[in-house]
Motif scaffolding. Structure first.
Motif, mmCIF file in Angstrom:
data_model
loop_
_atom_site.group_PDB
_atom_site.id
_atom_site.type_symbol
_atom_site.label_atom_id
_atom_site.label_comp_id
_atom_site.label_asym_id
_atom_site.label_seq_id
_atom_site.Cartn_x
_atom_site.Cartn_y
_atom_site.Cartn_z
ATOM 1 N N LEU A 62 3.373 4.917 1.546
ATOM 2 C CA LEU A 62 3.003 3.773 0.503
ATOM 3 C C LEU A 62 3.850 4.464 -0.626
ATOM 4 O O LEU A 62 4.123 5.593 -0.890
ATOM 5 C CB LEU A 62 1.404 3.940 0.474
ATOM 6 C CG LEU A 62 0.543 3.576 1.470
ATOM 7 C CD1 LEU A 62 -0.763 3.622 1.044
ATOM 8 C CD2 LEU A 62 0.887 2.268 1.801
ATOM 9 N N THR A 93 -9.750 5.709 6.961
ATOM 10 C CA THR A 93 -9.469 4.655 6.104
ATOM 11 C C THR A 93 -8.107 4.859 5.018
ATOM 12 O O THR A 93 -7.665 6.048 5.101
ATOM 13 C CB THR A 93 -10.684 4.883 5.068
ATOM 14 O OG1 THR A 93 -11.869 4.736 5.494
ATOM 15 C CG2 THR A 93 -10.335 3.870 3.575
ATOM 16 N N GLY A 94 -7.528 3.787 5.154
ATOM 17 C CA GLY A 94 -6.286 3.868 4.252
ATOM 18 C C GLY A 94 -4.929 3.780 5.555
ATOM 19 O O GLY A 94 -3.999 4.073 5.110
HETATM 20 P P1 ADP Z 1 -7.481 0.589 6.341
HETATM 21 O O1 ADP Z 1 -7.989 -0.895 6.584
HETATM 22 O O2 ADP Z 1 -7.320 1.248 7.563
HETATM 23 O O3 ADP Z 1 -8.447 1.165 5.434
HETATM 24 P P2 ADP Z 1 -5.460 -0.567 4.921
HETATM 25 O O4 ADP Z 1 -5.123 -1.850 5.854
HETATM 26 O O5 ADP Z 1 -6.261 -1.342 3.573
HETATM 27 O O6 ADP Z 1 -6.015 0.272 5.413
HETATM 28 O O7 ADP Z 1 -4.109 -0.070 4.645
HETATM 29 C C1 ADP Z 1 -3.946 0.725 3.478
HETATM 30 C C2 ADP Z 1 -3.012 0.449 2.277
HETATM 31 O O8 ADP Z 1 -1.538 0.582 3.420
HETATM 32 C C3 ADP Z 1 -2.841 -0.991 2.196
HETATM 33 O O9 ADP Z 1 -2.252 -1.000 0.658
HETATM 34 C C4 ADP Z 1 -1.890 -1.668 2.953
HETATM 35 O O10 ADP Z 1 -1.326 -2.831 2.243
HETATM 36 C C5 ADP Z 1 -0.773 -0.788 3.310
HETATM 37 N N1 ADP Z 1 -0.339 -0.646 4.588
HETATM 38 C C6 ADP Z 1 -0.907 -0.502 5.749
HETATM 39 N N2 ADP Z 1 -0.103 -0.523 6.774
HETATM 40 C C7 ADP Z 1 0.901 -1.033 6.488
HETATM 41 C C8 ADP Z 1 2.389 -1.394 6.948
HETATM 42 N N3 ADP Z 1 2.384 -1.591 8.255
HETATM 43 N N4 ADP Z 1 3.231 -1.908 6.095
HETATM 44 C C9 ADP Z 1 3.165 -2.053 4.712
HETATM 45 N N5 ADP Z 1 2.208 -1.453 4.186
HETATM 46 C C10 ADP Z 1 1.052 -1.188 4.992
#
Ligand code: ADP
Ligand code: MG
Length: 347
Positions: free
Chosen positions: A16, A86-87
């Motif tokens: 990120l 998470t994340g």
């Molecule tokens: P979780 O649901 O596992 O807590 P998220 O789906 O909310 O995680 O993802 C965490 C962050 O990483 C978010 O800002 C999301 O947009 C970004 N992110 C996750 N996977 C990707 C990906 N494959 N490509 C770009 N950004 C991603």
């Protein structure tokens, strides 16, 4: 593709912007064309699919989900899970984020799957389709109806009917006729995931959400409409009517991080314990299903709400894909290793 009870994929999200800014180092490597991922120096794991950080949403969909939608229309129940800390990208992968905030390329699995479903529905004029959506959350082993917050958890019960189908009695089901209607339900329910939480991320990271599409198909035997000849009104031969029903669950699991990491006592700690028990029993069920030596043996579905709800949609006659999401960052080394060990049990 080999028939296995549960297909397991690992998806590594890209770094990120914040992580790049702080020069996080990577602790995962993908071995090209081998379905192997290596964590740290030498911890190697092999899965059905290893999706590097370069694999986009459309490719994830085509690799992991598209064939399940085809099976779903043949009458199989299907489930896809996102597992991980998470994340790590679970919600991004499943597609439970408010879709409006994302570009078309960024849409996750749910909108793509529903689009594919309506494409199939539009092509088949001889079949009558009924599509219903429900969306529930399991938080501290209690059910919550994300499509109607007025429904109290006491009004919702998990039951098994005489055919072995699991039903959540009391959960709202919305009949939908288009992609937009389904996405509207998704948006409403996803927004409800956060209400009541002091911190938006807290409940969503500690709860499981299950977005379900139930499909009923009804058609008449083609013999009776052969050559386009209408069946005469006075024809005594009964047109035989066929029906078929199946469910597709899209599951965004609670964060897999360890309880001690949260560093909270009392109430918060109790939550962690509950969530871990759900993930633990899911792991036990999937691992039992995947072990050929345990065929016909007792599968511990009853140990948690999540496994009770998914009982008729895991393994056996169902199609299941678990996508384990991991962060590339060395900061997450321990959690990543734990997530891959969990996923490895499913094989
Ligand atoms: P979780 O649901 O596992 O807590 P998220 O789906 O909310 O995680 O993802 C965490 C962050 O990483 C978010 O800002 C999301 O947009 C970004 N992110 C996750 N996977 C990707 C990906 N494959 N490509 C770009 N950004 C991603
Ligand atoms: Mg999430």
């Amino acid at each position: 593709m080999q028939e296995v009870p549960v297909r397991v994929a690992v998806r590594i999200r890209p770094f990120l912007p914040q992580e790049k800014l702080h020069h996080h180092e990577s602790c995962v490597r993908v071995i090209l064309n081998s379905n192997q991922v290596i964590v740290g120096r030498d911890r190697a794991f092999t899965f059905d699919h290893v999706l590097s950080s370069k694999i986009n949403q459309e490719e994830v969909y085509n690799i992991c989900v598209s064939s399940l939608v085809a099976s779903f229309f043949e009458g199989y129940n299907a489930t896809i899970f996102a597992y991980g800390q998470t994340g790590s990208g679970k919600t991004y992968t499943v597609g439970g984020h408010t879709a409006a905030a994302l570009t078309e390329d960024e849409q996750g699995i749910i909108p793509r799957a529903v689009q594919q479903m309506y494409n199939i529905i539009k092509e088949n004029h001889n079949v009558e389709y009924n599509l219903n959506v429900s969306y529930i959350e399991i938080y501290k082993e209690e059910l919550k109806d994300l499509l109607d917050l007025e429904t109290s958890s006491k009004e919702m019960h998990i039951r098994e009917d005489e055919h072995g189908n699991t039903v959540v009695i009391g959960a709202t089901e919305v009949a939908c006729d288009s992609l937009d209607e389904v996405l509207n339900c998704l948006a409403i329910g996803s927004a409800h995931r956060h209400t009541g939480a002091t911190n938006m991320n807290e409940v969503s990271s500690r709860s499981h959400s299950i977005f379900t599409i139930a499909l009923q198909q009804r058609w008449e035997d083609p013999a009776n409409v052969a050559n386009g000849e209408p069946v005469a009104d006075d024809d005594q031969s009964e047109a035989s009517v066929h029906t078929m029903a199946a469910k597709f669950h899209f599951v965004d699991l609670a964060g897999s991080e360890r309880a001690h990491k949260t560093g909270n006592a009392g109430e918060r700690f109790k939550e962690s314990v509950h969530i871990n028990s759900g993930l633990l029993s899911l792991g036990n069920v999937i691992s039992a299903l995947s072990d050929p030596k345990r065929r016909g043996a007792h599968i511990p579905y009853r140990d948690s709400k999540i496994t009770r709800i998914l009982k008729d949609s895991l393994g056996g006659n169902a199609k299941t894909c678990m996508i384990t999401c991991i962060s590339p960052s060395a900061v997450s080394f321990d959690e990543t290793l734990n997530a891959l060990k969990y996923a490895n049990r499913a094989r």
